[in-house]
Every structure is written in C-alpha cells, then in structure tokens.
Design an enzyme around this catalytic site. Structure first.
Site, PDB file in Angstrom:
ATOM      1  N   ASP A  77       0.786  -1.368  -0.017  1.00  0.00           N
ATOM      2  CA  ASP A  77       0.085   0.143  -0.142  1.00  0.00           C
ATOM      3  C   ASP A  77       1.203   1.185  -0.086  1.00  0.00           C
ATOM      4  OD1 ASP A  77      -2.281  -1.921   0.145  1.00  0.00           O
ATOM      5  OD2 ASP A  77      -2.088  -1.788   2.476  1.00  0.00           O
ATOM      6  N   GLU A 108     -10.522   0.595  -4.050  1.00  0.00           N
ATOM      7  CA  GLU A 108     -10.369   1.040  -2.707  1.00  0.00           C
ATOM      8  C   GLU A 108      -8.777   1.773  -3.131  1.00  0.00           C
ATOM      9  OE1 GLU A 108      -9.611  -2.432  -0.365  1.00  0.00           O
ATOM     10  OE2 GLU A 108      -8.167  -3.124  -1.250  1.00  0.00           O
TER      11      GLU A 108
END
Length: 414
Positions: A13, A181
């Site tokens: 991420d 997302e």
C-alpha cells in the site's frame, strides 16, 4: 530492482512523497511473512535520495498499535491498514486506518516520525478505510477515503476534522470507475489525478487513474497504469501511488508472494504522461527504476516479475527467497518471466542453481531458444549448458518448466 526494499520487510500500500528535505519517503502498511491476513500492527518508513531508487535508508518504526503500546487509544491492538502522510506548516501528519474502519491522524516534527498524539479524523472515523491526503497550491488540504464509493472533503486547519459542507460521497464509484479502494491524489500541470485500486478486470489487481480540473471532481476515468496479475497465483489486490522525483514520475505498487494474497512487497516502475495529461499503461518488470539487469551476474530467481502455472515465490533462509513448485504443467502453463536483462554482445553458456527433476527451457522475448537444461538433483546444485543461440542487447527472459516440483535459487549467463 524489484522489489525495492530489503527482503525482511513486506511493505504494501505504498504512498511515496518528496518531503521538504528533498528526499523521497515511502510509507505503507506492513504484512507479516506467511500470515494469511492483511497487515500487522506497525508502520515502517524508508527514504532515498538515489535517483535509481536502489539505495534506501530505513528509519525504523514510525507508529505502532499493539495492545501493549496502543497508538490508537479507541481501537487498541487493531491491525493497521494503508496509511498516507503529508507535510503542512512545519508539521508532518500521518493518516492511519485499521481493520475496524477507524480513521486517525498522528503528528511528528520529522517525516519519518515517530508519530504520536493520534486523534480521530472527525467525519471519517468509523466509516471506512484507506485515507489519502493532499495539499493544494493554495494551502488547502483535502482528505479522501473509502471502499467502493470514494468520499472526500476539505480538511480544516487543524488537519483532523473535515469541512462537512464540502463533502462529496461518490467522487469515484465501482460502477462508473471500477473503484475498489486505495485512493491517492496528485496534481500535475493543473490536472488533479486520483490513482486507485481498480476491479474492472475481474480482480482488484489494477492501479488506474481518473482526472479532473477540480480536487473534489467530477472525475473521468483515464485508464489502467499497471496490473499486478500473475505476480502470484493467489494475487488479489494492488494499492499504490504516483510521485515525481528528480524530474521523473513513478508508480509505486505491490506484489503478493508465497502463494497468497498477502506477503506483499513494494515495487516501482517509471511512468510517462502524454501531452493531454493521460498516462500510458506500463508493465511489471524485474529491473524497476534501475535499468536493465546484467545477465552475466548471478540473478536471484525470486525477482521474477510474473509467474504462470503453480509457480510462486517462497521464503528460503536468512530472508532469501526462491522459486518453488516449478513444473507439473507444460511449456505454456509453467513459466517465470524476467524483464529486462542486458545480454550485451552475446552469451555462450547458461548456468542455473536448481533442484528437482525435469527440464528447463530458456527463451527470450523474440521466441529465441537460448538453452535447454535437464535437471535431476534432490539438493540445490549448479547445472550448466552451452547456449544453442546467442542473445544480444536488452531482452526479456522466460524460464519454462516441465518436470516435478523443481525449485530455483538463481541463474546467470556467461
């Protein structure tokens, strides 16, 4: 070379930011090797001033949320999901989220922390995950978050509460943009970009982008920047960011490993903008930002950028990794890909450290067969063979397997 960080670290991420000291800082969540769930309880920060993105400084743990040392007092011990960070008015802000949908901000005087005094982001806390923060040229800060429907609003000057009058609840949607997302906001030449995890190709493996002339939209989808499909047989998601560093733009993304959707590692590729501001899709490579890999030096087999069939990257010892489960299919179904190698003026011999029983074909991207190696050994050993052809210059390489449970440690050319 990908992955870009030291092997003991499984950082996913990734949010990359050039901070006021001119260094590129990398923030992300932390997977635990072999754990079949996303993320642990710590954040780590790395930085570099190396334009090849090869040499990184490890700054240690920047934030922690264990039951014994809870950084989030209202959600003690909850695993930490994707973070983001920003500098504003002499302070560094780390935006964090967790498995139970908390959204929080912690503060430090340094870009690498430690970050403390966490407080909820009022207006977003408890709603969803994956914060993204952006400060515009006029000093106004914006906050994005959410899954399936991307929310966003202006941040107030305290950097911890939202201006709810500015709230937009569907900046990107799954239906229109493929939004899953993981938003990231940047600005270039007056155009606002949101990079995000895109599920349009069936899995959430793509990082795509949308463009607007206003920070909170409306946004039009531009296209896919990178897709991590085939990094692992079980890959499921992607999440990352774009950032300019020393005149070059990059996309930071992750790849899963260990035949799982977790154990993710940070990777990077150069990206390029067209005159109209659109971004071309780029491929995953083994070389990353550092340029072609020298084919005449020993190459770690685990830097394969794509694998097909049952092959995956597995831990070995002392933070080393190997290719395992090679073979059992046919030439089309079982292969490992390496992009790109520099063969210079040509090769005459191929050497591979492997074990198991079977055959390995070595091919380049113009379907040139370089070598064929017969393997039969219960332990790792070097197998060598003369090349049947000579590749020159920069090319992709495929190791193609037929056999039983072969494993590969490394290889090189002579």
């Amino acid at each position: 070379m990908n992955p870009i960080l030291p092997r003991p670290f499984f950082i996913a991420d990734g949010e990359a930011h050039v901070m006021p000291d001119g260094r590129l800082y990398l923030y992300g969540s932390t997977d635990i090797s072999g754990k079949k769930e996303y993320c642990g309880h710590e954040y780590h920060v790395f930085s570099t001033e190396d334009e090849t993105l090869t040499n990184w400084t490890y700054h240690g743990i920047s934030f922690k949320n264990t039951k014994e040392e809870p950084g989030i007092y209202w959600s003690k011990g909850t695993p930490l999901y994707a973070p983001d960070a920003i500098h504003k008015d002499g302070k560094y802000y780390l935006y964090v989220c967790g498995q139970d949908n908390f959204e929080a901000v912690a503060v430090s005087d340094k870009p690498y922390g430690p970050f403390g005094d966490a407080k909820p982001v009022k207006g977003a806390d408890g709603d969803s995950i994956d914060p993204a923060v952006f400060v515009d040229d006029d000093g106004q800060a914006y906050y994005l978050w959410g899954q399936f429907n991307l929310r966003g609003a202006k941040l107030n000057d305290d950097m911890s509460t939202l201006d709810m009058d500015s709230l937009q609840t569907a900046i990107l949607t799954e239906q229109e943009h493929g939004f899953h997302e993981g938003a990231c906001m940047r600005k270039r030449n007056g155009i606002y970009y949101i990079v995000y995890t895109d599920i349009s190709r069936g899995k959430a493996t793509c990082l795509s982008y949308a463009m607007s002339d206003k920070p909170l939209g409306p946004y039009k989808k531009g296209g896919v920047i990178i897709d991590n499909m085939y990094c692992d047989p079980q890959t499921w998601n992607n999440h990352g960011s774009i950032e300019e560093f020393k005149g070059q733009w990059y996309i930071f993304y992750h790849r899963s490993s260990q035949n799982s959707f977790t154990s993710r590692r940070m990777c990077v590729e150069k990206i390029y903008f067209n005159e109209d501001g659109t971004i071309n899709e780029v491929e995953m490579t083994s070389m990353g930002a550092g340029g072609p890999i020298d084919a005449f030096k020993e190459i770690d087999a685990s830097i394969a950028c794509r694998v097909k069939g049952n092959i995956y990257i597995a831990p070995y010892f002392d933070s080393k990794e190997i290719l395992v489960n090679c073979g059992g299919g046919n030439w089309i179904q079982d292969w490992a890909e390496y992009k790109y190698l520099d063969f210079k003026d040509g090769v005459r011999r191929f050497c591979i450290k492997t074990k198991g029983k079977g055959r390995i074909l070595v091919k380049t991207n113009d379907n040139l067969l370089l070598a064929a190696v017969d393997v039969d050994s219960p332990e790792f050993e070097w197998f060598e063979t003369d090349a049947v052809a000579s590749a020159e210059g920069v090319k992709a390489l495929w190791l193609m397997f037929e056999g039983r449970e072969m494993k590969v440690f490394s290889f090189r050319f002579e």
